[in-house]
Design an enzyme around this catalytic site. Structure first.
Site, PDB file in Angstrom:
ATOM      1  N   ARG A  37      71.546   8.615  59.094  1.00 40.53           N
ATOM      2  CA  ARG A  37      71.173   9.174  57.786  1.00 40.53           C
ATOM      3  C   ARG A  37      72.156   8.712  56.709  1.00 40.53           C
ATOM      4  NH1 ARG A  37      67.651  12.837  55.275  1.00 40.53           N
ATOM      5  NH2 ARG A  37      66.435  12.891  57.188  1.00 40.53           N
ATOM      6  N   GLU A  52      68.408  20.648  51.609  1.00 34.82           N
ATOM      7  CA  GLU A  52      69.607  19.817  51.603  1.00 34.82           C
ATOM      8  C   GLU A  52      69.850  19.029  50.312  1.00 34.82           C
ATOM      9  OE1 GLU A  52      70.227  18.233  56.010  1.00 34.82           O
ATOM     10  OE2 GLU A  52      68.150  18.095  55.382  1.00 34.82           O
TER      11      GLU A  52
END
Ligand code: FES
Ligand code: FES
Lengths: 211, 782
Positions: free
Chosen positions: B311, B723
């Protein structure tokens, strides 16, 4: 064990001491005998070191708990009285998650010994509402989304409600100051400010309407 | 009125404000319940020479002591690497690693047992830094690479090149509810485990595996979490497994609840990163090439470090199209507790590296940083492919950048900051912007699936169960709204049940911001099928009751708790009666829904493909004020503007944005883990570890989002929001850097995150010293 002026029973003490070496136990029990004797002469209650009965005045009723002198109020509430709304997070006075009221003032119950709370008026999150009627701060927290995971919420509500009890008309800065010790990792702080101010306003309005 | 796109209170709001909400350790003890705890390694790296538990056996209250040999299997892990041991065998790899599991009647006995067990460890050389691990080439998993274009040529022909090392620190999740689990033994050797976990299925799998039980004998239940933030995605498994071990062996209920101190010491947090970067750009600020080598501190075991790194790598481009780019990702093995998921999951570490480069370009060129961002931003029709090959579709970034500049009055305030700094001898101001483009979906394709169970009862009330765990993000509230909207009823009729592996099997962690997207979609699937059946019933019922009306399911609508035929809307049948009629006609009133995110494809080996369903985007402007004598920084104002699609619940989404931003602020400013030379964590309580409190809130805090109903790919055109806003706090880091640029003379200021007051003060002192030696230069730059 039931006679609280006597403070402690030998049986209670030995059980509490658990695995302590026999020699120390002997020594301690000698001390204990002296203390027991003193207690009987001078009158004031002596508690411990074992488990002892304590009367706590919680949420309007008289409750008896069986705790050691070192037991914190938080532990007594949670473990002995099943009042688990009070949360223990840091267990050292740094997060205010465990806030309850003693005689109307907010305190960290993890930093207060249960024996020090004996005979005083304890209010926990479970005792804040009147029956089904929520405290205005509780209502405002619901309305303003002032919670996410909810773990800080009981402490936060108790702190905010205590503020309104002593200052019915707080400013934003008053609110910030009051809850500055309450940690919220979800960071619902802006919503807590809004909720507390809204609760104050609503309460004032209803008092004016009521008077 | 539909139940979605509006603010309704948190599903458990009333329970939270009255203290009624039950977390794992609030459950009353059951008869014979034991307390579980563990003795851990006090040494960061070493070999166990002697372990003698016998002296602890006779202690009153100690019931049993377990070591690794008592497990059917000891090795597990959330990735294919499977390198983790629940209980240390001969080698210890971090301080906090379990060595002996203790089961006792009370805490005193636990304490005495810990003191009595003899554990001798021969120390081995520990690794505590990324540099040491690099020198030893001690990595976890393979080094990965994403590349596009011709980086070497682009650098060779570059007009300007900047380079450096960018470091961000480790952070503790600091969920207020520490890790906890309770295990109950059942018939046929079965276990029921209540766990504060983001991933009940993983707890089930690991418990079954470690104890040698088939999966169907382990039921894991999660009512709610007092915060997770990633820290309970994998690492809730360990306490649950220890409680399960005790319950399984002793056939007694067993409870484990970490203290906050222990939790902070033994669990991992956000990965520290140390990234080498080089960026080539034109005098106009157009980036022509980027080369970034990302290094993370994975800790002692793999945990999720590989996925976190993936990520980070897929987020290093952030909002910008870069023609020539090479990103590598290396996970370093150290002797700290395994680092793990933390809100953002590597994204923040990748994005901040890029935003730092852009800030440096603007300082170098003395050009407006927002303008530079706009020039490099992903395009709408062209310049819109990421380095790993995904098209940035439905791109709202250019619009967000334009809007935030206006809303925050960026250019005027930038000038005001320069004015202020020219005059003030006591304080410095800094202002900066930053952007975020955050990919939604798990990078691991197969995790992008969910199932849901919807039961309708005869009084018309509804229960929903999904694999999503409620940890404050409001997923239950959103699911409740979605179910109510799909069925056309009031949200008050719907209850979301505790998450249980008994109802929802093989679920994914509630993580990657996608809990509501996936589980809500699965619930919607179930509702649609129930609704289709009820529509048939309604068509028949309404036709039977209304003269001259033929049954016609296609004209039936259910809304606001009424079913009616659009041709005769005045004749309705109440939801409750409809349900009753369906039951009497033997029509099923329960359904299991399923959802698998369509169109994803990711090749981990090659680090290429389209791993994300869509991107959630945002921009922010922050202004800070620094005290030049103490180094302490305050955020004066932050403006956040996001694209979160069509919000299902604006109240919850606003909370998610402010909360996430605030956690990002902690990561970049005041949360700092400090260790003793032995590797022992010193900052393991809020007395020494500073999570942001209300004093750290921006004095002015504007949070908003744009209207965007075009994200039809996702549940009700919404976007995940848990997030992405965390990364907007990078604007605060950039603002601190901007402030320092006013005193750093001709150099571009460098500062590692977290920018604690101490760190800032050191930079101020350094620049003051340098510029005292070169007064003409500092005058020139002022
Ligand atoms: S638990 Fe009492 S102050 Fe933190
Ligand atoms: S609501 Fe989660 S800690 Fe405050």
């Amino acid at each position: 064990m039931s006679d609280s002026t006597k403070g402690v029973s030998r049986r209670g003490f030995l059980k509490g001491a658990g695995s302590a070496a026999a020699a120390t136990a002997l020594l301690d029990s000698a001390v204990l005998t002296v203390r027991e004797a003193t207690a009987q002469i001078t009158g004031p209650p002596v508690y411990g070191p074992g488990r002892t009965e304590l009367a706590l005045h919680v949420n309007g009723s008289e409750r008896t708990v069986l705790v050691e002198p070192r037991t914190t109020l938080a532990a007594a509430l949670r473990d002995e009285l099943d009042l688990t709304g009070t949360k223990v997070v840091c267990d050292r006075g740094a997060c205010s998650g465990c806030t309850v009221w003693i005689d109307g003032l907010p305190v960290a119950s993890c930093m207060t010994l249960a024996i020090d709370a004996a005979g005083r008026k304890i209010t926990t999150i479970e005792g804040l509402a009147t029956g089904d009627k929520l405290h205005p701060v509780q209502e405002a927290f619901i309305e303003k989304d002032a919670m996410q995971c909810g773990f800080c919420t009981p402490g936060m509500v108790m702190t905010a409600a205590a503020l309104l009890e002593r200052n019915p008309d707080p400013t934003l800065d008053d609110v910030k100051e009051a809850v500055s010790g309450n940690l919220c990792r979800c960071a619902v702080y802006p919503q807590v400010f809004e909720a507390t101010l809204a609760a104050a306003k609503k309460r004032k309005a209803s008092q004016i309407a009521g008077s | 009125m539909t139940a979605v796109e509006r603010k309704i209170p948190h599903d458990s709001a009333r329970e939270h404000v009255t203290g009624e909400a039950v977390y794992v350790d609030d459950m009353p003890p059951s008869r014979g319940e034991l307390i579980v705890d563990f003795l851990w390694s006090p040494v960061a790296h070493g070999r166990i020479r002697r372990l003698d538990v016998e002296p602890a056996r006779n202690i009153a209250g100690v019931v049993a002591l377990f070591t690794h040999g008592d497990l059917a299997h000891n090795r597990f892990g959330p990735s294919q690497i499977q390198d983790e041991l629940l209980i240390a065998e001969d080698e210890v790899r971090f301080i906090g690693q379990p060595v002996v599991v203790i089961a006792a009647e009370n805490r005193e006995a636990v304490r005495a047992a810990k003191a009595a067990i003899r554990l001798d460890i021969d120390p081995l050389p520990p690794v505590f830094t990324i540099d040491e691990a690099k020198a030893r080439r001690d990595f976890i998993g393979p080094v990965r690479k994403i590349a596009r274009g011709d980086v070497a040529t682009a650098f060779a022909h570059a007009e300007h090149v900047l380079q450096g090392v960018f470091k961000t620190g480790g952070v503790d999740q600091f969920y207020l509810e520490s890790q906890a689990a309770i295990a109950w033994p059942g018939e046929k050797g079965a276990l029921t485990v209540h766990s504060s976990t983001q991933n009940p299925t993983e707890v089930q799998d690991v418990v079954a595996h470690l104890l040698g039980l088939p999966a169907h004998k382990v039921v894991v239940i999660t009512k709610r979490l007092g915060g997770g933030f990633g820290g309970k995605e994998c690492q809730a498994t360990h306490p649950a497994a220890m409680a399960a071990l005790v319950a399984h062996k002793l056939k007694r209920p067993a409870r484990i609840a970490y203290s906050k101190d222990d939790d902070m010491r033994v669990t991992g947090g956000r990965h520290p990163f140390q990234n080498d970067y080089r960026v080539a750009f034109t005098s106009e600020g157009i980036i022509t090439a980027v080369k970034v080598d990302l290094y993370s501190d994975g800790g002692a075991f793999a945990d999720l470090s590989q996925a976190v790194m993936a990520r980070a790598m897929t987020h290093t481009d952030n909002a910008y199209w870069i023609p020539n780019i090479e990103i590598t990702g290396t996970v370093c093995r150290t002797n700290f507790p395994p680092n793990t998921a933390f809100r953002g999951f590597g994204g923040p570490q990748g994005v901040s590296t890029m935003e730092n480069m852009i800030e440096e370009i603007s300082l170098f060129l003395h050009k407006d940083p927002l303008e530079i961002r706009m020039r490099n931003c992903y395009g709408i029709e062209e310049r819109n492919t990421t380095p790993y090959g995904q098209i940035v579709a439905n791109n709202q970034l250019p619009r967000l950048m334009r809007d935030i500049g206006e809303r925050a009055d960026f250019r005027r305030r930038t000038a005001a900051v320069a004015d202020f700094n020219a005059k003030s001898k006591t304080h410095l101001r800094g202002i900066a912007c930053s952007a975020v483009k955050f990919g939604i979906s798990f990078n691991t394709k197969f995790l992008n699936q969910a199932n849901a169970l919807v039961n309708v009862y005869l009084d018309g009330t509804v229960q929903v169960s999904t694999g999503a765990t409620e940890m404050g993000q409001g997923v239950n509230t959103k699911i409740k709204q979605v179910v109510a909207a799909e069925l056309g009823i009031d949200a008050g009729l719907v209850i979301v049940m505790a998450t249980s592996t008994e109802k929802n099997n093989n679920t994914s962690a509630t993580a990657a911001s996608s809990g509501a997207d996936m589980n809500g979609s699965a619930a919607a699937d179930a509702c649609r099928r129930i609704r289709a059946r009820l529509v048939e019933v309604a068509a028949r019922e309404l036709a039977a009751r209304t003269e001259d009306l033929q049954p016609s399911p296609s004209t039936i609508a259910i809304a606001n708790g009424m079913a009616f035929d659009r041709r005769r809307p005045q004749h309705g049948i109440a939801w409750r009666d409809l349900v009753r009629a369906a039951y009497l006609q033997r029509v099923s009133l329960g359904e299991r829904g399923f959802y698998a995110t369509a169109g994803l494809d990711w090749n981990a080996e090659k680090s290429s493909g389209s791993p994300f369903l869509y991107f959630t985007n945002g921009c922010a402007v922050s202004e800070v004020l620094i005290d030049r004598f103490t180094g302490s920084a305050r955020v004066l104002r932050s403006d956040l503007l996001m694209d979160i699609g069509k919000s299902i619940n604006p109240g919850i989404d606003r909370g998610q944005i402010t909360g996430a931003f605030f956690q990002g602020l902690g990561w970049l400013t005041n949360e700092e883990k400090r260790y003793a030379p032995t590797g022992e964590l010193l900052t393991y309580s809020p007395t020494t570890y500073k999570v942001p409190n209300i004093q750290d809130l921006p004095q002015v805090f504007n949070v908003d989002w744009i209207e965007n109903d075009t994200n039809t790919l996702n549940l009700r055109s919404s976007k995940a929001v848990g997030e992405p806003p965390l990364l907007l706090a990078i604007s605060v880091y950039c603002a601190i850097k901007n402030a320092l640029s006013f005193v750093s003379g001709s150099e571009i200021p460098k500062i590692d995150a977290p920018c604690t007051g101490e760190e800032i003060l050191m930079r101020l002192t350094e620049y003051a010293r340098k510029n005292a030696r070169k007064p003409q230069e500092s005058a020139a730059s002022a």
